[in-house]
Design a protein around this motif. Sequence first.
Motif, PDB file in Angstrom:
ATOM      1  N   GLY A 665       7.167 -35.186  24.718  1.00 52.63           N
ATOM      2  CA  GLY A 665       7.526 -35.450  23.024  1.00 52.63           C
ATOM      3  C   GLY A 665       6.878 -33.583  23.046  1.00 52.63           C
ATOM      4  N   GLU A 666       6.782 -32.959  22.420  1.00 49.39           N
ATOM      5  CA  GLU A 666       6.699 -31.886  21.853  1.00 49.39           C
ATOM      6  C   GLU A 666       4.377 -31.877  21.882  1.00 49.39           C
ATOM      7  N   GLY A 667       4.167 -31.222  23.045  1.00 54.61           N
ATOM      8  CA  GLY A 667       2.867 -31.928  23.846  1.00 54.61           C
ATOM      9  C   GLY A 667       2.049 -32.725  24.249  1.00 54.61           C
ATOM     10  N   PRO A 692      -0.613 -41.456  15.575  1.00 50.10           N
ATOM     11  CA  PRO A 692       0.527 -42.144  14.741  1.00 50.10           C
ATOM     12  C   PRO A 692       1.348 -42.082  15.245  1.00 50.10           C
ATOM     13  N   GLN A 693       2.425 -43.043  15.266  1.00 49.44           N
ATOM     14  CA  GLN A 693       3.260 -43.661  15.231  1.00 49.44           C
ATOM     15  C   GLN A 693       4.524 -42.430  14.579  1.00 49.44           C
ATOM     16  N   ASP A 694       4.717 -42.580  13.439  1.00 52.67           N
ATOM     17  CA  ASP A 694       5.463 -41.720  12.896  1.00 52.67           C
ATOM     18  C   ASP A 694       5.454 -40.555  13.418  1.00 52.67           C
ATOM     19  N   GLU A 695       4.185 -39.498  13.731  1.00 45.81           N
ATOM     20  CA  GLU A 695       3.210 -38.766  14.552  1.00 45.81           C
ATOM     21  C   GLU A 695       4.028 -38.548  15.582  1.00 45.81           C
ATOM     22  N   VAL A 696       4.107 -39.517  16.665  1.00 43.79           N
ATOM     23  CA  VAL A 696       5.429 -39.581  17.779  1.00 43.79           C
ATOM     24  C   VAL A 696       6.354 -40.014  17.796  1.00 43.79           C
ATOM     25  N   LEU A 697       7.096 -40.265  17.219  1.00 43.19           N
ATOM     26  CA  LEU A 697       8.125 -40.208  16.401  1.00 43.19           C
ATOM     27  C   LEU A 697       8.961 -39.036  16.373  1.00 43.19           C
ATOM     28  N   SER A 698       8.149 -38.298  15.172  1.00 34.97           N
ATOM     29  CA  SER A 698       8.578 -36.903  14.977  1.00 34.97           C
ATOM     30  C   SER A 698       8.566 -36.167  16.080  1.00 34.97           C
ATOM     31  N   ARG A 699       7.498 -36.152  16.605  1.00 39.00           N
ATOM     32  CA  ARG A 699       7.355 -34.908  17.880  1.00 39.00           C
ATOM     33  C   ARG A 699       8.465 -35.789  19.336  1.00 39.00           C
ATOM     34  N   ILE A 701      10.874 -36.794  18.967  1.00 37.60           N
ATOM     35  CA  ILE A 701      12.507 -36.194  18.963  1.00 37.60           C
ATOM     36  C   ILE A 701      13.025 -35.400  17.700  1.00 37.60           C
ATOM     37  N   PHE A 702      12.611 -34.914  17.049  1.00 32.96           N
ATOM     38  CA  PHE A 702      12.768 -33.453  16.137  1.00 32.96           C
ATOM     39  C   PHE A 702      11.493 -32.204  16.803  1.00 32.96           C
ATOM     40  N   LYS A 703      10.663 -32.856  17.978  1.00 33.04           N
ATOM     41  CA  LYS A 703       9.635 -31.703  18.135  1.00 33.04           C
ATOM     42  C   LYS A 703       8.654 -30.568  17.715  1.00 33.04           C
TER      43      LYS A 703
END
Length: 814
Positions: A665-667, A692-699, A701-703
């Motif tokens: 993911g992003e970093g 956190p899971q929301d941060e993992v998903l955001s990075r 999918i949307f980098k």
Amino acid sequence: MALNLDVSVPQGQLSGKNLRDAMLGFSGSTLDNRLNGAIRGEASLDGFRTDLQANVSVSNEQQRLSDLDFQAAGTRLTGDLTRGSDGLTNGALKLTAPDVSVAAALLLAEAKGAINADIALVGADGQQNANVAANAKGLAFNDIIVGSADISVELSDLLGVPVINGTAVAQSVSAAGVDIDQLSATAAQTGTTTDFSAKARLQNGSDIDLAGTLTPVDNGYRLGLDRAELAQGQLTARLAAPTVLSVSGSTVRLDAVQLNVGSGSLTARGTAGEALDIALDIRTLPLAIANAVMPELGLAGTLNGSAQISGRSSAPQVSFTADANGISAAAISEFGIAPLSATVSGSYANSVVTLAGLRAEGARGLQVSGSGIVPLDGGGLNVSVTGSAPLALANRFVADRGGQANGTVSLDARVTGTIAAPAFSGSVSTNGASYVDPEANVRIQNITGSANLEGDRVVIQSLSAGLATGGTVNATGSISLTNGFPANVQVGLNSARYADGNLFVATVSGNLALTGNLTGNPLLAGNIGVEKADITVPESFGDGSALIDVTHVDTPRAVTQTLARAKADERSSAPTPSNRPSGMLLDINIDAPNQIFIRGRGLDAEVGGSVRVTGPLNNIQPVGGFSLNRGRLAILGQRITFDSGTVTLVGDLNPYLNLVARTQGEGITVFVTVSGRASDISVDFSSSPALPQDEVLSRLIFKRSVGELSPLQLAKLAGAVAELAGGGGNNGLLDSLRGAAGLADLDIVTDANGNVAVQAGAYVQDNIYLGVQAGADGQSRVTVNLDITDDLTAKGSTGADGNSSVGVFYEKDY
């Protein structure tokens, strides 16, 4: 000469009761062919003291029992009896027993209840006479139960033809399988004739009414029946006209006894005794008359026939014919073959039944005809049977799982040997039959095959069938007809396709062997190759609605049977067996190197391997599993490849998945784990370093960080979460996404067609609400609500499809 005898039992049991310190003794003497003495006894029975005392005097002229006094737990029997050389007895007995259980145990019997009786015996003019007054309450002895009874009767000539005066009344009586609510009987003497009458109401609502006379005649008696009737509802059986039975010695003469039963009749005439000459004639006899006494029979139909009984009582000879129509009964109702019709003719002599002809026909193609010889004892059995029978006759064995067989089996067989050990020969065959098992979700069609009957076994020559879902099954082998039905059957599967109707579809080929007793725990063993299998992860949303608890009132019989087959009251998605033993044992090797696919909710994986399935059907024990060949997870256009994974059977066709993927993911390094039963998987996201899971998903999918996402991106991200979770879970992740973005609303919705969308919204100002909805079909829509006043609102919306709307709405609460 003195004569003394003593017997003692320090400890023991009588009819389940503890016996201690028991003693029985006699002390007396003999002189000039006369015995005089005293009997005494005592014991402790279940803690109750019992005592016996009596004097005995025996000579050639008389036998006398005097001063009898027996006591046990409140029961007391007293009296004196004298029997003279003429065989007649004089004396009296008095019994008082509030509970007869202890006293009965001394007679090696089990009984309970209360009984009181006074019996006076008088021998005069060569006749034995008696007066009896007795009452009982709650009396039970063996299979006889008496709720209450009162008897007061005078009897003359007990040893000859009794003449009776008295009454008997009883309630709640059960004997010989008949339950009687009320019974009353009277008898009155007129000269040497006794007039008697009796009425009874059975527990099932039937009424019995009987009246007649009993008169002594030379060397016997004359029994006159004036009235005899059995009635239940509209159905009655009654004596057509007064009739007489004359008894002379051992010979009974029937004077055309005719019973009218409903619209039919039963007539008997002739003599019975050492020599037999009886003719029976049956005309349109309704079999339902038997239900008046035993309702559980559930009989229906009519019977016509005749029989002639001759010969001697020690060696009777019978010739008979019978013709029955419209027959049904509770015992055959579940087979679906009623109503039946049947004709039979033949004879009986020397313990052998000779069937000249037998034919039966019924619903669903039942047609059977036969003839032959049936010895009731020994060898010589020789019966030929041809015809066809419905396979529905076997449905009773699979009724608890809702199984239904259809079609017919043709039979051409011969039975020899003995009734206890019959031997069979001939053949059976079927063509185009079918079987449906809703519990296993199996429909077998076009069942065709033939088998030979060889002694005590069935040898399957050929048997083949097709599955409704595709493929065929064939079998050969043998099944013994002895106890347990031991089998040795080989089964072949040819591209047989099975679907459980929910998660699992597979096409398999292989060879299996079924051995062991079919009524016990037979073994199904062999090897199966999986050509292709699909495990579908359900695209479910939510946990579903709870079933409504329905109480059925006045349910029609057909509906009741359907509910029972479907196990509706068990509130399960499929019917399940009740109180069934473990049943068939398995030992099957399943080989599937590839082409086991797992798909759904963005998953697309292929696994392969081999598994050995062992144990009983209700507790399968798999050994081995399937490992990942390839796989990926699709989420918002991205493809994440799985690195490893396993699929394990855990007792049914709802396997346990454990698939792990790793990507960047992003970093961060992102780990995606798909685990759980196929019907209820869980998708978890983690990272290194941990976020956190929301941060993992955001990075992933949307980098970018979740705080940098636009409302539309948040909606898409929430939609991806909903798709992976099946719409029912991960509310915590949605809440964290909403909080991170400062939104007033973030939710998953569905439209009337079941399409999934995610909506997000926030207040731009206190009176301006901006909403965004993104659908799984790629369509999106933006809405704006402007609160002009408390009651007046302007609303506008525009969608990606070009459709727009605007309006002003007035709302007022009253």
